[in-house]
Design a protein around this motif. Structure first.
Motif, PDB file in Angstrom:
ATOM      1  N   ASN A 281      -0.528   6.211   0.879  1.00 10.75           N
ATOM      2  CA  ASN A 281      -0.045   6.986  -0.080  1.00 10.75           C
ATOM      3  C   ASN A 281       1.294   6.037   0.114  1.00 10.75           C
ATOM      4  OD1 ASN A 281      -1.579   8.864  -1.846  1.00 10.75           O
ATOM      5  ND2 ASN A 281      -2.023   9.015   0.183  1.00 10.75           N
ATOM      6  N   ALA A 282       2.029   5.716  -0.560  1.00 10.91           N
ATOM      7  CA  ALA A 282       3.497   4.859  -1.026  1.00 10.91           C
ATOM      8  C   ALA A 282       4.643   6.296  -2.246  1.00 10.91           C
ATOM      9  CB  ALA A 282       3.312   3.909  -0.825  1.00 10.91           C
ATOM     10  N   ALA A 283       5.075   6.583  -1.868  1.00 13.51           N
ATOM     11  CA  ALA A 283       6.144   6.971  -2.995  1.00 13.51           C
ATOM     12  C   ALA A 283       7.300   7.100  -2.698  1.00 13.51           C
ATOM     13  CB  ALA A 283       5.897   8.562  -2.608  1.00 13.51           C
ATOM     14  N   GLY A 284       7.905   6.643  -4.503  1.00 13.20           N
ATOM     15  CA  GLY A 284       9.528   6.094  -4.602  1.00 13.20           C
ATOM     16  C   GLY A 284       9.901   6.350  -5.016  1.00 13.20           C
ATOM     17  N   PRO A 285      10.861   5.883  -6.433  1.00 13.85           N
ATOM     18  CA  PRO A 285      11.180   5.621  -7.691  1.00 13.85           C
ATOM     19  C   PRO A 285      10.888   5.983  -8.569  1.00 13.85           C
ATOM     20  CG  PRO A 285      14.123   6.249  -6.235  1.00 13.85           C
ATOM     21  CD  PRO A 285      12.228   5.898  -5.232  1.00 13.85           C
ATOM     22  N   GLY A 286      10.478   4.356  -7.900  1.00 12.90           N
ATOM     23  CA  GLY A 286       9.592   4.062  -9.115  1.00 12.90           C
ATOM     24  C   GLY A 286       7.975   4.298  -9.637  1.00 12.90           C
ATOM     25  N   GLY A 287       7.546   5.558  -8.928  1.00  9.30           N
ATOM     26  CA  GLY A 287       6.242   6.184  -8.654  1.00  9.30           C
ATOM     27  C   GLY A 287       5.739   6.352  -7.299  1.00  9.30           C
ATOM     28  N   ARG A 288       4.361   6.781  -7.730  1.00  6.02           N
ATOM     29  CA  ARG A 288       3.655   6.908  -6.382  1.00  6.02           C
ATOM     30  C   ARG A 288       1.939   6.414  -6.698  1.00  6.02           C
ATOM     31  NH1 ARG A 288       4.963  12.118  -3.494  1.00  6.02           N
ATOM     32  NH2 ARG A 288       6.476  12.822  -3.849  1.00  6.02           N
ATOM     33  N   VAL A 289       1.510   5.718  -5.277  1.00  7.52           N
ATOM     34  CA  VAL A 289       0.452   4.635  -5.820  1.00  7.52           C
ATOM     35  C   VAL A 289      -0.182   5.332  -4.780  1.00  7.52           C
ATOM     36  CG1 VAL A 289       1.892   2.848  -7.081  1.00  7.52           C
ATOM     37  CG2 VAL A 289       2.483   3.187  -4.616  1.00  7.52           C
TER      38      VAL A 289
END
Length: 579
Positions: A281-289
């Motif tokens: 799981n990767a999360a940042g201001p650009g979304g969560r994927v």
């Protein structure tokens, strides 16, 4: 009370309370005197977090912050630049000035785009996108609040986004916002309402800088959070083997592998005990994927077991094992870390090995032996895999009783062998008795290879002691030679000449005759002395180490018994004929 007096009393009381309070508060007040933090930073839109509190940006709040004395955690964000983190120590009543430079992140953000516009939010409140910690900061409310000539724009990829607006430690508003391609979603923080409008400018843009600000304009383009790669190598493993997970993400502030925080890019060795799907799981201001990869685990155990030779010989005589063959078990197991063999062997090397085995038959009774014993190998692994293999071993042979050694005393004619005929005197019937002894003793030697025969030779009393000792010695010698000639080893035979010493008593002879299965003829039975003399012309045989002695039954039924029993010395011719 008069008005004047009451006023004076009130004034006096107030002064007293003030004096006491002032004296008590002065030291504590001096200890709690705040200090100041001054930040020199040329990027005026940068947003300040102190101890996790959303303090404001450098435009509205200026560059100075009043803070309690002590250590504080300072974080400065401006989308399009790397965050700045530092611990600052504020001293009581003093001002700390720091110079800060933010490092820009290069590269434009490509479309397609949608836009988020935020209205009605308190001035100087932080805007967090797709997360609720400062690391998800993309700007402040005054950068995204109108669509006039001077644009204040927040561009995002189409989709659903979590928008959170905070001020100080307070969450002002938070909610899911759906943004369509080439559409502008307007959030009214005060009413909580959302509206959509066309975003004509979104259609004309192919790429946008991450951050751009003018006198009254601001543009932030949030790059999407992506997982560019997530793989397992190898993807098919055996139990106990490992696989290497590798990943590469971009625009992520939080990355986790199966719930554990990891670097934005990295590798990890895993040793799953079952087919396992790993989630990144990767999360940042650009979304969560999220991406997944499956490592397939082969849990099957393949085992083999063989016995060589597959048949062994077993022979037991009495309580002694004469022959006991061995076989070698050979085994191997793939994909296992533990193995054991039954039949009392226990744990063995899990990969491969060999073991010499010597099983005994279960049979205890005498007779031929024909049995099979089966060995079973069980191999396992921690993944739940289990493999078995078997090998059968045949046992053939026999269980025999202790061979019977027929021990019969050997009798001689009167005065034979004499000095002139040292090899004369062993008649045919006594040779046959010795033949039976030889046959049995040879078999007995298989049971006890250390067994021996001891000869005790006697003579009757009718000559001198010295003569009789020599005579009995010749009798022992002729018996021994016969045994050697029949195949026995000389060192297996010992002898002793007693002569006329230790003769059988008359009563002992009578007792023997009463038990003798070969009854004496009447004439011999009447001649007690003659019978006594005949019994004392003999060689007894003792089996050692058991101590079993030969039977002293006189051979009355033998064809040559008259020559043996005759009281006077028989002629040489008759003895030769009997021999």
């Amino acid at each position: 009370m008069p008005m004047r007096t009451r006023s004076i009393a009130i004034v006096a009381a107030v002064l007293a309370v003030a004096l006491i309070a002032g004296v008590a508060a002065t030291p504590a007040f001096a200890q709690q005197k705040p200090g100041k933090l001054k930040i020199n930073l040329k990027i005026l839109q940068a947003y300040i977090f102190i101890d996790g509190r959303a303090m404001g940006d450098l435009v509205w709040s200026g560059h100075d912050w009043k803070l309690p004395a002590g250590d504080h955690q300072l974080s400065i964000y401006n989308y399009g630049y790397k965050p700045y983190h530092r611990t600052v120590t504020i001293e009581s009543g003093k001002k700390l000035t720091i110079d800060v430079t933010l490092e820009p992140i290069g590269g434009d953000v490509s479309g397609p785009f949608g836009r988020i516009q935020i209205e009605g939010a308190p001035n100087n409140s932080a805007v967090l996108l797709n997360g609720k910690t400062p690391d998800y900061h993309v700007g402040h409310s005054d950068e995204f609040n109108h669509n006039w000539v001077w644009k204040q724009e927040l561009f995002v990829r189409p989709g659903n986004h979590l928008v959170t607006i905070v001020k100080d430690r307070n969450e002002i508003w938070s909610g899911e916002v759906s943004v369509a391609e080439n559409q502008r979603t307007i959030i009214n923080v005060k009413s909580g309402q959302q509206a959509e409008d066309d975003c004509e400018r979104c259609r004309t843009l192919t790429s946008v800088p991450r951050f751009k600000a003018g006198l009254a304009s601001a543009t932030v383009a949030v790059a999407p959070t992506t997982i560019s790669s997530f793989a397992a190598s190898p993807q098919q493993i055996n139990c106990l083997d490992s696989s290497r997970l590798s990943w590469q993400t971009s625009e992520a502030v939080e990355v986790s592998l199966e719930g554990d925080k990891v670097d934005a890019s990295g590798e990890k060795l895993v040793e799953p005990h079952a087919t396992t799907t790993y989630n990144l799981n990767a999360a940042g201001p650009g979304g969560r994927v999220q991406q997944s990869v499956t490592v397939n685990v082969n849990t099957e155990v393949v085992a083999s077991l063989s016995a060589a030779p597959s048949e062994i010989r077993y022979r037991r005589i009495g309580d002694r094992v004469i022959e006991h063959g061995t076989s070698t078990l050979n085994w191997s197991a793939r994909n296992a870390n533990a193995a054991s063999l039954d039949q009392g062997i226990g744990a063995v090397n899990a990969t491969s090995g060999s073991r010499s085995v010597q099983p005994a038959p279960k049979q205890t009774a005498t007779g031929p032996v024909s049995e099979s014993v089966t060995y079973n190998l069980t191999a396992t692994n921690p993944c739940g895999g289990r493999g078995t293999a078997s090998a059968s071993l045949r046992i053939t042979g026999s269980i025999e009783p202790v061979p019977e050694v027929v021990l019969a005393s050997v009798f001689f004619p009167t005065d034979y062998p004499d000095r002139n005929n040292p090899s004369l005197g062993l008649v045919a019937s006594q040779k046959r008795a010795l033949g039976l002894l030889v046959d049995g003793f040879k078999k007995y030697l298989e049971y006890d290879a250390n067994a021996k025969l001891h000869l005790e030779a006697y003579a009757d009393e009718r000559r001198s002691t010295e003569y009789n000792r020599e005579l009995s010695g010749r009798r022992a010698a002729i018996v021994k030679q016969y045994l050697v000639d029949a195949g026995l080893a000389a060192d297996q035979i010992t002898s002793q000449a007693f002569g006329e010493e230790q003769p059988l008593e008359q009563s002992a002879v009578e007792a023997l005759e009463s038990q003798n299965p070969n009854a004496a003829p009447a004439n011999r039975a009447r001649n007690k002395r003659g019978d006594w003399l005949a019994h004392n012309r003999r060689v007894d045989i003792v089996l050692r180490p058991t101590g079993t002695r030969s039977l002293r039954y006189y051979p009355h039924n033998a064809a040559d018994s008259d020559i043996l029993w005759q009281v006077p010395k028989p002629s040489k011719g008759k003895v030769e004929q009997a021999q």
